[in-house]
Design a protein around this motif. Sequence first.
Motif, mmCIF file in Angstrom:
data_model
loop_
_atom_site.group_PDB
_atom_site.id
_atom_site.type_symbol
_atom_site.label_atom_id
_atom_site.label_comp_id
_atom_site.label_asym_id
_atom_site.label_seq_id
_atom_site.Cartn_x
_atom_site.Cartn_y
_atom_site.Cartn_z
ATOM 1 N N THR A 75 -18.948 39.469 -11.939
ATOM 2 C CA THR A 75 -18.308 39.382 -10.633
ATOM 3 C C THR A 75 -18.337 37.945 -10.121
ATOM 4 N N ARG A 76 -19.469 37.283 -10.269
ATOM 5 C CA ARG A 76 -19.620 35.905 -9.795
ATOM 6 C C ARG A 76 -18.760 34.940 -10.599
ATOM 7 N N LEU A 77 -18.701 35.124 -11.921
ATOM 8 C CA LEU A 77 -17.970 34.206 -12.802
ATOM 9 C C LEU A 77 -16.472 34.492 -12.843
ATOM 10 N N THR A 78 -16.067 35.679 -12.553
ATOM 11 C CA THR A 78 -14.693 36.182 -12.418
ATOM 12 C C THR A 78 -13.927 36.416 -13.713
ATOM 13 N N SER A 79 -14.079 35.581 -14.738
ATOM 14 C CA SER A 79 -13.294 35.789 -15.952
ATOM 15 C C SER A 79 -13.929 35.082 -17.144
#
Length: 112
Positions: A75-79
């Motif tokens: 979630t924090r890094l997104t991808s």
Amino acid sequence: NAAGGGAGGSASASASGDAAGAVGGSTAHAVQAQPIDPLVRSAMVPSAVVTAQLESLQCANFEAAFDWNSQQNKTRLTSAAKFETIVRGSSFAVLLEEGVAVEVSQPGGDGD
């Protein structure tokens, strides 16, 4: 995780150019091609998750390496693309270098 800030436990990894480690060198590693089942991942000890992520990084398989992150880190890094940018542009980039051996340890354990 190795490059994401924790595997849900307290396993850690260190890299060096000449250390005898569980991951590294020129040996090809089999890397998970399908998304990691969250139930399987949650049943693994943290050092096994870190080792699996490091194997993915050694093969430059950022999709798989990203998938080994905890849900909070995903979630924090997104991808996977953003994860790759972070890994390649930071001190974690050493994990991508050929010939680097990485030792995975877990406090109070023998690495698994």
